[in-house]
Design a protein around this motif. Structure first.
Motif: not given
Length: 545
Positions: A121-137
């Motif tokens: 609850f203090i750091f992070g974001s929804g960006g592609k740096l960690l959460y790239g979409p290709e594996f799921l999409v």
């Protein structure tokens, strides 16, 4: 020479592809355009404002999203909401942005998966740096990620109209409402939405399951290594926590209005930079300051939580199918921070948190001794018993709360619950690789994420062994989003049939080099913690204000 020409042509093709726009999409706010990813497989609509926050509604629910004329270029990622880093405070206060990833060529309406990022609850974001979409999409689903307010900006809870609490959770609900309203324009099915999250994102997902404010906003949920009923998910003394911030500024007050007047006028970078030390007593609490709270009823303010999640889930659980799971060595990342000195100090602490309450300290001490002897026998906590401390952290903070929440959900007549246990250790176990346990077996906290997401922070190609895990877990997760069952009867490309849990038996999918069904892991530990929480769980609301 011929190979060099091919390389040049491929490079020019790739460079040209990067610049190709995705099809324009018209939503209520206006028309927007995105871009195509470098592989040509995903339409990316990045940084779409789904709500507004500024100093006028700091600590409150977000305002409606902006409208625009012309075509909004949804191609620039807003990295994060404000958070402290080793480079100083990063992010901007106007940070409520969503990212929509759509498979190229897929025929809609497509199932929608909405990921809520973790980060204590203090750091992070929804960006592609960690959460790239290709594996799921690639499995023909739409993936949506987003930012929400963090730290003091997201979780100051003063119980007054100016700062009722849970602004970060209200951002998440605003994002879900935006998705429900607009996702059809991207080819998504607004009646088939699965939310999922890890760690603080899993606790958020679980809170959204409990909250009445989210009724009708999603159809399924996946809760990875977190729970709303874990001891680190709910603030037990939020006004006192906020007073620690003002004390850092030289003010000694516990009056909510005075605290608000001080913190609301502070530049956001100065507010986020405040790092007071949270005094800890005998209990095995975390040092997290800014976490969700139970809200006091206030006229004109829509709450997220009006009661403890445990009470809400017990009384009126949603009829929503859920996957719950954890990793077998979650505690590696916490124990990696310990020193010989901190290990010695832990011998004088209770090995449970203050979400338990006792009639007197004699009973607390007696039960604490029971827990310590269960894990450490007569040896105590030291370097030689460090792996037992890994188990304590794993069980107390992650595994057992997930199991106890499973108990609540399977007790509901219509709730379908699947359980998993992630044990795989491969080259994409990123968090474990950064600890002293990198050569040990098992999966650390957050290690499963890099088999679900094509993270840019981990640029190494996927080897053959890891690819099998990537293919399995993404297939299971997207099947659940599509069909409500991770291994439907009409599919035969997965080597297991995932059996849901029920009141009599918890059935677990063990995820390792093989996929296999099994029974409850760590039965004795589960029985210990079930006894503790059945007898001593703090459920009185008055102790949370």
């Amino acid at each position: 020479m011929r190979h060099a020409k091919k390389l040049v042509l491929f490079t020019l093709f790739a460079m040209n592809l990067i610049e190709q726009p995705a099809p324009e999409v018209t939503i209520e706010q206006g028309t927007l355009s995105g871009k195509i990813n470098t592989e040509g497989t995903v339409f990316e609509y990045i940084g779409i404002p789904y709500a507004v926050v500024n100093i006028t509604n700091r600590f409150q629910a977000p305002l409606p999203p902006p409208t625009w004329k012309g075509v909004y270029q949804a191609v620039d990622e807003i990295y994060s909401c404000p958070q402290a880093t080793k480079y100083g405070v990063m992010g901007t206060e106007d940070c409520l942005r969503a990212n929509v990833y759509v498979p190229v060529g897929a025929q809609g309406p497509l199932p929608v998966m909405v990921f809520i990022h973790g980060g204590a609850f203090i750091f992070g974001s929804g960006g592609k740096l960690l959460y790239g979409p290709e594996f799921l999409v690639k499995h023909n689903v739409i993936l949506v990620t987003f930012n929400y307010r963090l730290g003091a900006l997201g979780f100051i809870c003063l119980g007054i109209k100016e700062a009722p609490g849970n602004a970060g959770l209200k951002d998440q609900i605003a994002a879900l409402r935006w998705i429900k309203k607009n996702i059809a324009a991207f080819g998504g099915d607004p009646d088939n939405i699965t939310i999922f999250g890890e760690s603080a994102g899993a606790a958020s997902t679980s809170i959204l399951l409990a909250s009445e404010a989210t009724d009708g906003l999603f159809n399924r949920a996946i809760v990875q290594s977190g729970s709303s009923i874990t001891n680190w998910a709910i603030n037990k003394n939020p006004v006192w926590v906020a007073s620690l911030l003002t004390k850092e500024l030289g003010y000694d007050t516990k009056d909510p209005h005075e605290i608000y007047n001080i913190l609301s006028k502070l530049p956001y970078k100065e507010l986020i930079a405040l790092k007071p030390i949270k005094p800890l007593g005998l209990y095995f609490d975390t040092e997290l300051l800014h976490i969700p709270c139970i809200e006091k009823p206030l006229p004109g303010v829509e709450p997220v939580l009006t009661d403890l999640p445990y009470n809400l889930l017990s009384k009126k659980p949603k009829n929503v199918s859920v996957i719950y799971g954890s990793n077998n060595k979650e505690g590696y990342f916490l124990v990696a921070r310990e020193t010989p000195e901190t290990l010695v100090k832990k011998n004088s602490h209770y090995l449970f948190a203050s979400d338990l309450e006792f009639d007197n300290e004699d009973i607390a001490a007696k039960e604490a001794k029971k827990v310590k002897e269960f894990y450490f026998g007569t040896k105590g906590i030291n370097q030689g018993t460090i792996m037992k401390l890994v188990d304590v952290y794993t069980h107390l903070y992650f595994e057992m709360p997930t199991l106890l929440e499973t108990d609540l959900m399977v007790a509901a007549n219509n709730t379908i619950v699947y359980n998993y246990y992630f044990e795989y250790s491969g080259s994409r176990n990123v968090l474990k690789s950064r600890t002293t346990f990198k050569d040990d077996d098992g999966a650390c906290h957050a290690d499963e994420l890099f088999y679900l997401f094509n993270s840019r922070i981990w640029p190494f190609s996927v080897n053959r062994r890891d690819k099998k895990i990537v293919d399995w877990i993404t297939k299971l997760w997207t099947n659940f989003a599509k069909y409500g069952h991770p291994t439907p009867d009409f599919q035969s490309d997965l080597p297991v049939r995932w059996i849901p849990s029920n009141r009599e038996n918890k059935n677990f999918l063990y995820i390792n080099d093989e996929l296999k069904m099994g029974s409850l892991p760590n039965v004795a530990s589960y029985n210990l913690w079930k006894y503790m929480y059945n007898n001593y769980r703090r459920t009185n609301l008055s102790s949370y204000f």
